[in-house]
Design a protein around this motif. Structure first.
Motif, short mmCIF file in Angstrom:
data_model
loop_
_atom_site.label_atom_id
_atom_site.label_comp_id
_atom_site.label_asym_id
_atom_site.label_seq_id
_atom_site.Cartn_x
_atom_site.Cartn_y
_atom_site.Cartn_z
N ILE A 171 0.84 -1.20 0.00
CA ILE A 171 0.00 0.00 0.00
C ILE A 171 0.87 1.25 0.00
CG2 ILE A 171 -1.68 1.33 1.34
CD1 ILE A 171 -2.90 -1.24 2.28
N LEU A 172 1.91 1.25 0.83
CA LEU A 172 2.83 2.39 0.86
C LEU A 172 3.50 2.59 -0.49
CD1 LEU A 172 4.52 1.99 4.36
CD2 LEU A 172 3.25 3.98 3.56
N ALA A 173 3.84 1.49 -1.15
CA ALA A 173 4.46 1.60 -2.48
C ALA A 173 3.51 2.23 -3.47
CB ALA A 173 4.88 0.21 -2.96
N ALA A 174 2.23 1.86 -3.42
CA ALA A 174 1.26 2.47 -4.33
C ALA A 174 1.10 3.96 -4.04
CB ALA A 174 -0.09 1.75 -4.19
N LEU A 175 1.06 4.33 -2.76
CA LEU A 175 0.97 5.75 -2.40
C LEU A 175 2.20 6.50 -2.87
CD1 LEU A 175 -0.46 5.45 1.24
CD2 LEU A 175 -1.66 6.32 -0.77
N ALA A 176 3.38 5.90 -2.66
CA ALA A 176 4.63 6.55 -3.07
C ALA A 176 4.69 6.69 -4.59
CB ALA A 176 5.82 5.75 -2.55
N LEU A 177 4.22 5.69 -5.30
CA LEU A 177 4.24 5.77 -6.77
C LEU A 177 3.28 6.85 -7.27
CD1 LEU A 177 5.74 4.16 -9.01
CD2 LEU A 177 3.61 2.90 -9.35
N ALA A 178 2.12 6.96 -6.62
CA ALA A 178 1.17 8.01 -7.01
C ALA A 178 1.77 9.39 -6.77
CB ALA A 178 -0.13 7.85 -6.22
N CYS A 179 2.47 9.56 -5.65
CA CYS A 179 3.12 10.85 -5.37
C CYS A 179 4.26 11.12 -6.35
CB CYS A 179 3.64 10.88 -3.93
SG CYS A 179 2.35 10.84 -2.67
N SER A 180 4.98 10.06 -6.74
CA SER A 180 6.13 10.23 -7.62
C SER A 180 5.74 10.65 -9.03
CB SER A 180 6.94 8.92 -7.68
OG SER A 180 7.46 8.60 -6.40
N THR A 181 4.48 10.49 -9.40
CA THR A 181 4.05 10.95 -10.72
C THR A 181 4.12 12.46 -10.83
OG1 THR A 181 1.73 10.98 -10.01
CG2 THR A 181 2.55 8.95 -11.04
N ARG A 182 4.10 13.16 -9.68
CA ARG A 182 4.10 14.62 -9.69
C ARG A 182 5.21 15.24 -8.85
NH1 ARG A 182 0.25 17.23 -13.17
NH2 ARG A 182 -1.17 15.56 -13.79
N LEU A 183 5.70 14.50 -7.85
CA LEU A 183 6.63 15.08 -6.88
C LEU A 183 7.96 14.35 -6.90
CD1 LEU A 183 4.09 15.38 -3.92
CD2 LEU A 183 4.74 17.17 -5.55
N ASP A 184 8.95 14.99 -6.26
CA ASP A 184 10.28 14.41 -6.15
C ASP A 184 10.38 13.61 -4.85
OD1 ASP A 184 12.84 13.79 -6.88
OD2 ASP A 184 13.38 15.84 -7.39
N ALA A 238 -7.42 1.14 -5.96
CA ALA A 238 -7.91 2.52 -5.95
C ALA A 238 -6.76 3.52 -6.03
CB ALA A 238 -8.73 2.76 -4.68
N THR A 239 -5.68 3.24 -5.32
CA THR A 239 -4.53 4.16 -5.34
C THR A 239 -3.87 4.20 -6.70
OG1 THR A 239 -4.15 3.63 -3.00
CG2 THR A 239 -2.37 4.75 -4.16
N LEU A 240 -3.72 3.04 -7.34
CA LEU A 240 -3.11 3.02 -8.67
C LEU A 240 -4.01 3.69 -9.71
CD1 LEU A 240 -1.46 -0.52 -8.90
CD2 LEU A 240 -0.36 1.69 -8.50
N THR A 241 -5.31 3.63 -9.50
CA THR A 241 -6.22 4.34 -10.41
C THR A 241 -5.98 5.85 -10.33
OG1 THR A 241 -7.89 2.60 -10.16
CG2 THR A 241 -8.63 4.75 -10.98
N ILE A 242 -5.82 6.35 -9.10
CA ILE A 242 -5.50 7.77 -8.93
C ILE A 242 -4.14 8.08 -9.54
CG2 ILE A 242 -5.05 9.57 -7.22
CD1 ILE A 242 -7.06 8.17 -5.40
N ALA A 243 -3.16 7.18 -9.34
CA ALA A 243 -1.83 7.40 -9.90
C ALA A 243 -1.87 7.46 -11.43
CB ALA A 243 -0.89 6.29 -9.43
N ILE A 244 -2.67 6.58 -12.03
CA ILE A 244 -2.79 6.57 -13.49
C ILE A 244 -3.42 7.87 -13.99
CG2 ILE A 244 -3.97 5.45 -15.42
CD1 ILE A 244 -3.57 2.79 -13.90
N LEU A 245 -4.44 8.36 -13.29
CA LEU A 245 -5.07 9.62 -13.67
C LEU A 245 -4.09 10.78 -13.57
CD1 LEU A 245 -8.58 9.23 -11.99
CD2 LEU A 245 -8.01 9.01 -14.42
N LEU A 246 -3.28 10.78 -12.51
CA LEU A 246 -2.28 11.83 -12.36
C LEU A 246 -1.21 11.74 -13.45
CD1 LEU A 246 -1.76 11.77 -8.48
CD2 LEU A 246 -2.91 13.55 -9.80
N PHE A 247 -0.83 10.52 -13.79
CA PHE A 247 0.24 10.31 -14.77
C PHE A 247 -0.24 10.58 -16.20
CE2 PHE A 247 3.33 7.38 -17.00
CZ PHE A 247 4.42 8.21 -16.80
#
Length: 380
Positions: free
Chosen positions: A215-228, A365-374
């Motif tokens: 779960i933390l990895a999915a959150l970190a990946l979602a953040c990494s689409t926009r942040l450092d 759900a987290t990866l869906t948000i990450a995909i939308l951000l990416f």
């Protein structure tokens, strides 16, 4: 499918070639073994203290590994232009991001496996106030670390292979061999049945920690689409702390008052005078044994009319707390060290299966948000 496997494999190999990954793996497993060596004078609770501490080290090492690996796998590639080069080929962004997550999960699983071996060894090496440090196990384990690094240096010097990745795989193999060797001997280096003293109940506990890391990895990946890296680390740490306290911050406010100990709720500061008066009336009405509190059987007799009265008095749970409690990952679901030590049933494999369903839903759900951000990220 072939593109997915190729990208995931490259992402995994790229992560295990990171020097920080090797350093994190070595330091975490070595520190877990170190935790089993000193005298704690904990009045007989030394083994419990060692197990809890080693599992905590596994969780924190995985948290750092998830954030650093996600940033290295995605944020740095976006910044350097590597992601643009890959996406210029017939590879969709969704497949690219999903493959990156698969490689990240594989790397975290490898890290957790090595830490699990250290946790099992620490459970076998732990001793109470009348015991002593297992110097034999410490020596074998230290020798395995040295051999792993020597193997990495040998392959780098003679075969021109990457040192870090070979050292990581060498560490995985040598730590496993060290565990097998140590398990066949007592603390006095005398032969014994295999794995005597090893607490195998720590395996499902470690698997649950691995689920939390996914779960933390999915959150970190979602953040990494926009942040450092640093902002990603800050956000993930905030989510981690918020999830640890979610039961206290949101859980009690999300549930109706009759789900808790009503006697304690009478003294709670979150209720006003009129609400406490209603609560006291309910207790007096249904308290058949005059104990001053409602037992579970007495709570079952609560009529719909009285539940409606409690709901109208705003004691039926807050909608905002329910929403936040649902959105926030509850890390307490993945921490069962206390339950394992107390021999409760929550560490059984059925609980692990239920936790996996929760993880799959949250990660999806987290990866869906990450995909939308990416998808809306402009690459250059």
């Amino acid at each position: 499918m072939r593109q997915f496997i190729t990208i995931a494999t490259n992402a995994f190999m790229e992560l295990v070639r990171q020097p920080v990954f090797l350093l994190l793996m070595t330091c975490s497993v070595a520190f877990e073994i170190f935790l089993a060596t000193p005298y704690y004078f904990a009045f007989g609770d030394e083994p419990k203290l060692v197990k809890n501490s080693t599992l905590a080290v596994m969780l924190l090492a995985g948290l750092l590994g998830a954030v650093l690996s996600a940033s290295a796998s995605l944020a740095r590639e976006i910044r350097s232009g590597t992601a643009l080069a890959v996406l210029s080929k017939p590879v969709g962004r969704t497949r690219f991001l999903a493959a990156k997550y698969a490689g990240l999960v594989a790397a975290l699983t490898l890290l957790t496996y090595v830490n699990l071996v250290g946790v099992l060894l620490a459970s076998r090496m732990a001793f109470d106030a009348y015991g002593s440090t297992d110097l034999f196990a410490v020596g074998i384990f230290g020798l395995s670390l040295v051999i792993a690094y020597l193997l990495g240096g040998f392959s780098n010097f003679f075969l021109r292979r990457p040192f870090v990745s070979d050292a990581v795989f060498g560490l995985m193999v040598m730590v496993s061999i060290a565990f097998v060797i140590i398990s066949f001997f007592t603390k006095q280096a005398k032969p014994q049945p295999f794995a005597t003293g090893v607490d195998w109940r720590l395996i499902p506990a470690a698997i649950l920690i691995l689920f939390a890391l996914w779960i933390l990895a999915a959150l970190a990946l979602a953040c990494s689409t926009r942040l450092d890296t640093i902002p990603t680390l800050a956000i993930c740490c905030a989510f981690f702390l918020l999830g640890v306290m979610s039961d206290y911050l949101f859980g009690r406010r999300a549930e109706p008052v009759w789900r808790f100990d009503l006697k304690q709720e009478l003294s709670s500061s979150r209720w006003q005078a009129n609400q406490k008066a209603l609560l006291k009336e309910i207790i007096e009405k249904y308290d058949k044994d005059r104990s001053g509190n409602l037992e579970p059987k007495e709570l079952e007799t609560l009529t719909p009319e009285d539940k409606t009265r409690l709901l109208r008095a705003r004691m039926g749970g807050s909608w905002w707390a329910s929403v936040l409690y649902t959105l926030t990952p509850n890390w307490q679901l993945f921490w069962i060290a206390d339950a394992v030590e107390m021999e409760k049933t929550t560490f059984h494999w059925g609980y692990v299966g239920k936790a996996l369903v929760y993880v799959l839903g949250y990660v999806g759900a987290t990866l869906t948000i990450a995909i939308l951000l990416f998808e809306h990220r402009e690459l250059s």
